[in-house]
Write a protein that holds these residues in place. Structure first.
Motif, PDB file in Angstrom:
ATOM      1  N   LEU A 242       0.832  -1.204   0.000  1.00  0.00           N
ATOM      2  CA  LEU A 242       0.000   0.000   0.000  1.00  0.00           C
ATOM      3  C   LEU A 242       0.864   1.250   0.000  1.00  0.00           C
ATOM      4  O   LEU A 242       1.875   1.318   0.696  1.00  0.00           O
ATOM      5  N   SER A 243       0.451   2.240  -0.788  1.00  0.00           N
ATOM      6  CA  SER A 243       1.080   3.560  -0.785  1.00  0.00           C
ATOM      7  C   SER A 243      -0.009   4.617  -0.781  1.00  0.00           C
ATOM      8  O   SER A 243      -1.119   4.393  -1.291  1.00  0.00           O
ATOM      9  N   SER A 244       0.314   5.787  -0.234  1.00  0.00           N
ATOM     10  CA  SER A 244      -0.686   6.850  -0.181  1.00  0.00           C
ATOM     11  C   SER A 244      -0.034   8.217  -0.233  1.00  0.00           C
ATOM     12  O   SER A 244       1.174   8.357  -0.030  1.00  0.00           O
ATOM     13  N   LEU A 245      -0.844   9.217  -0.518  1.00  0.00           N
ATOM     14  CA  LEU A 245      -0.446  10.624  -0.503  1.00  0.00           C
ATOM     15  C   LEU A 245      -1.429  11.371   0.389  1.00  0.00           C
ATOM     16  O   LEU A 245      -2.644  11.256   0.215  1.00  0.00           O
ATOM     17  N   LEU A 246      -0.902  12.119   1.330  1.00  0.00           N
ATOM     18  CA  LEU A 246      -1.715  12.982   2.173  1.00  0.00           C
ATOM     19  C   LEU A 246      -1.466  14.412   1.735  1.00  0.00           C
ATOM     20  O   LEU A 246      -0.360  14.935   1.880  1.00  0.00           O
ATOM     21  N   MET A 247      -2.491  15.050   1.168  1.00  0.00           N
ATOM     22  CA  MET A 247      -2.352  16.392   0.593  1.00  0.00           C
ATOM     23  C   MET A 247      -2.944  17.422   1.542  1.00  0.00           C
ATOM     24  O   MET A 247      -4.158  17.615   1.596  1.00  0.00           O
ATOM     25  N   LEU A 248      -2.073  18.047   2.308  1.00  0.00           N
ATOM     26  CA  LEU A 248      -2.486  19.031   3.301  1.00  0.00           C
ATOM     27  C   LEU A 248      -2.503  20.403   2.647  1.00  0.00           C
ATOM     28  O   LEU A 248      -1.581  21.206   2.787  1.00  0.00           O
ATOM     29  N   ASN A 249      -3.565  20.660   1.906  1.00  0.00           N
ATOM     30  CA  ASN A 249      -3.735  21.969   1.287  1.00  0.00           C
ATOM     31  C   ASN A 249      -3.944  23.032   2.357  1.00  0.00           C
ATOM     32  O   ASN A 249      -4.478  22.743   3.437  1.00  0.00           O
ATOM     33  N   HIS A 250      -3.540  24.250   2.053  1.00  0.00           N
ATOM     34  CA  HIS A 250      -3.817  25.358   2.968  1.00  0.00           C
ATOM     35  C   HIS A 250      -5.321  25.468   3.202  1.00  0.00           C
ATOM     36  O   HIS A 250      -6.135  25.078   2.352  1.00  0.00           O
ATOM     37  N   ARG A 251      -5.695  25.990   4.350  1.00  0.00           N
ATOM     38  CA  ARG A 251      -7.114  26.117   4.694  1.00  0.00           C
ATOM     39  C   ARG A 251      -7.899  26.881   3.635  1.00  0.00           C
ATOM     40  O   ARG A 251      -9.108  26.652   3.451  1.00  0.00           O
ATOM     41  N   GLY A 252      -7.222  27.766   2.896  1.00  0.00           N
ATOM     42  CA  GLY A 252      -7.904  28.500   1.846  1.00  0.00           C
ATOM     43  C   GLY A 252      -8.450  27.619   0.741  1.00  0.00           C
ATOM     44  O   GLY A 252      -9.328  28.027  -0.019  1.00  0.00           O
ATOM     45  N   VAL A 346       4.436  19.258  14.096  1.00  0.00           N
ATOM     46  CA  VAL A 346       3.016  19.172  13.754  1.00  0.00           C
ATOM     47  C   VAL A 346       2.325  20.504  14.038  1.00  0.00           C
ATOM     48  O   VAL A 346       1.503  20.988  13.243  1.00  0.00           O
ATOM     49  N   ARG A 347       2.671  21.139  15.159  1.00  0.00           N
ATOM     50  CA  ARG A 347       2.082  22.448  15.474  1.00  0.00           C
ATOM     51  C   ARG A 347       2.504  23.488  14.444  1.00  0.00           C
ATOM     52  O   ARG A 347       1.686  24.337  14.035  1.00  0.00           O
ATOM     53  N   THR A 348       3.757  23.435  14.015  1.00  0.00           N
ATOM     54  CA  THR A 348       4.232  24.381  13.003  1.00  0.00           C
ATOM     55  C   THR A 348       3.483  24.186  11.693  1.00  0.00           C
ATOM     56  O   THR A 348       3.101  25.159  11.029  1.00  0.00           O
ATOM     57  N   ALA A 349       3.273  22.937  11.307  1.00  0.00           N
ATOM     58  CA  ALA A 349       2.536  22.672  10.077  1.00  0.00           C
ATOM     59  C   ALA A 349       1.123  23.244  10.165  1.00  0.00           C
ATOM     60  O   ALA A 349       0.633  23.874   9.216  1.00  0.00           O
ATOM     61  N   TYR A 350       0.474  23.044  11.281  1.00  0.00           N
ATOM     62  CA  TYR A 350      -0.878  23.588  11.450  1.00  0.00           C
ATOM     63  C   TYR A 350      -0.864  25.114  11.364  1.00  0.00           C
ATOM     64  O   TYR A 350      -1.723  25.723  10.712  1.00  0.00           O
ATOM     65  N   GLU A 351       0.107  25.728  11.998  1.00  0.00           N
ATOM     66  CA  GLU A 351       0.203  27.196  11.984  1.00  0.00           C
ATOM     67  C   GLU A 351       0.308  27.732  10.556  1.00  0.00           C
ATOM     68  O   GLU A 351      -0.399  28.674  10.174  1.00  0.00           O
ATOM     69  N   PHE A 352       1.201  27.136   9.760  1.00  0.00           N
ATOM     70  CA  PHE A 352       1.414  27.669   8.415  1.00  0.00           C
ATOM     71  C   PHE A 352       0.273  27.314   7.459  1.00  0.00           C
ATOM     72  O   PHE A 352      -0.024  28.075   6.533  1.00  0.00           O
ATOM     73  N   PRO A 356      -3.905  33.146   8.312  1.00  0.00           N
ATOM     74  CA  PRO A 356      -5.006  33.910   7.708  1.00  0.00           C
ATOM     75  C   PRO A 356      -4.573  34.843   6.587  1.00  0.00           C
ATOM     76  O   PRO A 356      -5.408  35.255   5.778  1.00  0.00           O
ATOM     77  N   ASP A 357      -3.264  35.180   6.509  1.00  0.00           N
ATOM     78  CA  ASP A 357      -2.812  36.081   5.463  1.00  0.00           C
ATOM     79  C   ASP A 357      -2.520  35.342   4.157  1.00  0.00           C
ATOM     80  O   ASP A 357      -2.145  35.965   3.163  1.00  0.00           O
ATOM     81  N   VAL A 358      -2.679  34.022   4.143  1.00  0.00           N
ATOM     82  CA  VAL A 358      -2.450  33.229   2.939  1.00  0.00           C
ATOM     83  C   VAL A 358      -3.803  32.821   2.365  1.00  0.00           C
ATOM     84  O   VAL A 358      -4.642  32.245   3.073  1.00  0.00           O
ATOM     85  N   THR A 359      -4.026  33.122   1.104  1.00  0.00           N
ATOM     86  CA  THR A 359      -5.310  32.802   0.470  1.00  0.00           C
ATOM     87  C   THR A 359      -5.164  31.868  -0.716  1.00  0.00           C
ATOM     88  O   THR A 359      -6.161  31.468  -1.314  1.00  0.00           O
TER      89      THR A 359
END
Length: 500
Positions: A242-252, A346-352, A356-359
């Motif tokens: 099994l292989s996978s990709l987790l795509m953590l797009n910005h909240r925008g 993990v906290r740094t990833a969540y922060e970035f 809110p200034d990234v759209t």
């Protein structure tokens, strides 16, 4: 070569002087479009200025298209895939999806290469090559038998896994040493038997709304992905197919995504896939992909589907709408991960990813499966030194206008530096990280403003394998004809990036 040597006045010129990333362009005096190895040799031997080599045009940096290029050799016309005397031959200009189609239709085999359909074999394979079959079958270079290389001056050699002495070094250098350092590879040779792909695969493509992700649930998502790969890192793990990709797009973007694939004939395949999805997603609400990002809409895959392997490969490989943007601009950085991420990262990833200034909806962090069969190979057996990592991280942003350059580049740079603040802003090999992937090149690794670790760029890519790459360089290209900003430096040359 009539009609296949272009100057700036040729109407085809513009199509070959920029790649996928429109931040980088070249203005060579001549563009060569060879179709045979002798024509490549003629272009190299007749070159009167700086040579650059292009396969698929996907290089993340300006190593192919830059202002110092005077002679550009485009290998796109050398895309043959054939079989003779027990050996498969793949032209360096072949696109990956074409390689998969031809090998599978003709002989029922494949190479465990990357997902994106239009990546060129030349750069992909020389950097190691990995994809959705690699946890089951290893890296592409683990199956490489030989390379045909045009050297400085135009001499052509074929070196193989059975070569000895300096020729063995030249072959080995092409098993993960990256492109553009030793010569022009015109053909890759793979000895039979080659990898037999699954007849069918189970595929799931799911999205999670950002509205359902607070910091705790985000940590559960990324942490679950890391823990699953740590627990299933061994070649004989039930999760190896099994292989996978987790795509953590910005909240925008509105959603994050997970794509997973497993050999449908693997023991308990459906259960292993379900357990993977549960380990990563837990009780999060999921749907089929409904927003554009790294992958386009996939509403039909909200539940795992059984698909023929080639159909699934074609579908996943061509479902990247962002790469079809003719105005695309991008910035990328990478890291190998050996063990579950520390809570601070993990906290740094969540922060970035929630700034809110990234759209930009196409700003993201992507995790790619690694481990499994990849880890069964000794780190010195190929030029790919990172063999016990469990997954990779790709920090990236895509956009379309020059005026958005500064903000997007800054976001990626700051994200990366913050993630590795404890090791000088880069993923220095250690307990958690293990350096960078040469096929996701990053010029900032050579810049003391962004890499304050004291660990040079080449050790981040190659670790202890770099001296042997230097030895091959010194023997086969002592005059440094084939070079770019992070090409292998001849033994004894000054440290730092390659000068123009």
């Amino acid at each position: 070569m009539t009609g296949r040597v272009l100057g700036p006045d040729d109407p085809r010129y513009a199509d070959f002087t920029a790649g996928i990333n429109q931040r980088y362009t070249a203005k060579p005096a001549t563009v060569h479009l060879p179709r045979t190895t002798p024509e490549v040799a003629s272009a190299v031997s007749g070159a009167t200025g700086r040579i650059s080599i292009r396969s698929g045009g996907h290089c993340f940096e300006d190593f192919v298209h830059h202002e110092d290029v005077e002679e550009l050799v485009d290998l796109g016309g050398m895309s043959e895939v054939d079989f003779s005397d027990g050996v498969f031959s793949v032209g360096a200009g072949a696109k990956l999806q074409d390689v998969y189609e031809k090998l599978y239709r003709g002989w029922g085999v494949t190479i465990p290469g990357g997902i994106c359909y239009s990546v060129g074999a030349g750069g992909h394979i020389t950097g190691g090559g990995y994809g959705l079959l690699s946890r089951r079958d290893g890296l592409t270079v683990d199956h490489l038998h030989g390379v045909e290389v045009v050297l400085a001056g135009g001499r052509t050699v074929v070196v193989t896994r059975d070569s000895t002495g300096a020729e063995a070094d030249l072959f080995w250098a092409h098993t993960g040493g990256g492109g553009g350092s030793f010569g022009v590879v015109t053909r890759f040779l793979f000895a039979a038997p080659l990898v037999t792909p699954p007849s069918e695969v189970l595929v799931a493509a799911l999205s999670v709304p950002w509205a359902d992700l607070d910091e705790r649930r985000f940590a559960r998502l990324l942490g679950g992905y890391a823990r699953w790969h740590d627990e299933h890192r061994a070649p004989d793990s039930p999760g190896a197919p099994l292989s996978s990709l987790l795509m953590l797009n910005h909240r925008g973007n509105g959603t994050v995504g997970l794509v997973a694939q497993i050999d449908a004939a693997a023991p308990a395949a459906a259960r292993v896939l379900d357990e993977h999805l549960s380990a990563v997603l837990g009780d999060l609400t999921t749907t089929g992909f409904a927003r554009a990002g790294e992958f386009g809409p996939m509403p039909g895959l909200a539940r795992p589907r059984r698909l023929p392997w080639l159909r699934a490969t074609r579908f996943l490989g061509t479902n990247t709408p962002v790469l079809n943007d003719p105005t695309l601009r991008a910035e990328h950085k990478s890291a190998y991960v050996r063990n579950p991420l520390p809570d601070a990262q993990v906290r740094t990833a969540y922060e970035f990813l929630t700034r809110p200034d990234v759209t930009n909806p196409n700003a993201m962090l992507v995790a790619f499966s690694y481990g499994g069969a990849i880890s069964a190979v000794d780190p010195a057996a190929t030029a790919v030194a990172q063999r016990d990592s469990t997954f990779k991280l790709l920090y990236q942003s895509f956009w379309s206008t020059v005026d958005a350059d500064a903000a997007n580049i800054a976001w990626v740079r700051e994200f990366y530096r913050s993630m590795y603040a404890g090791t000088g802003g880069v993923p220095v090999p250690g307990e958690v990280a293990d350096g960078c992937y040469v096929n996701y090149p990053d010029a900032d690794l050579s810049d003391p403003d962004w890499n304050t670790s004291g660990v040079p760029w080449h050790d981040l890519y190659f670790k202890g394998n770099y001296p042997r790459l230097q030895r091959a360089k010194a023997h086969w290209d002592p005059d440094d004809v084939f070079r770019h900003r992070q090409s292998v430096r001849p033994a004894g040359a000054r440290e730092g990036p390659c000068p123009a």
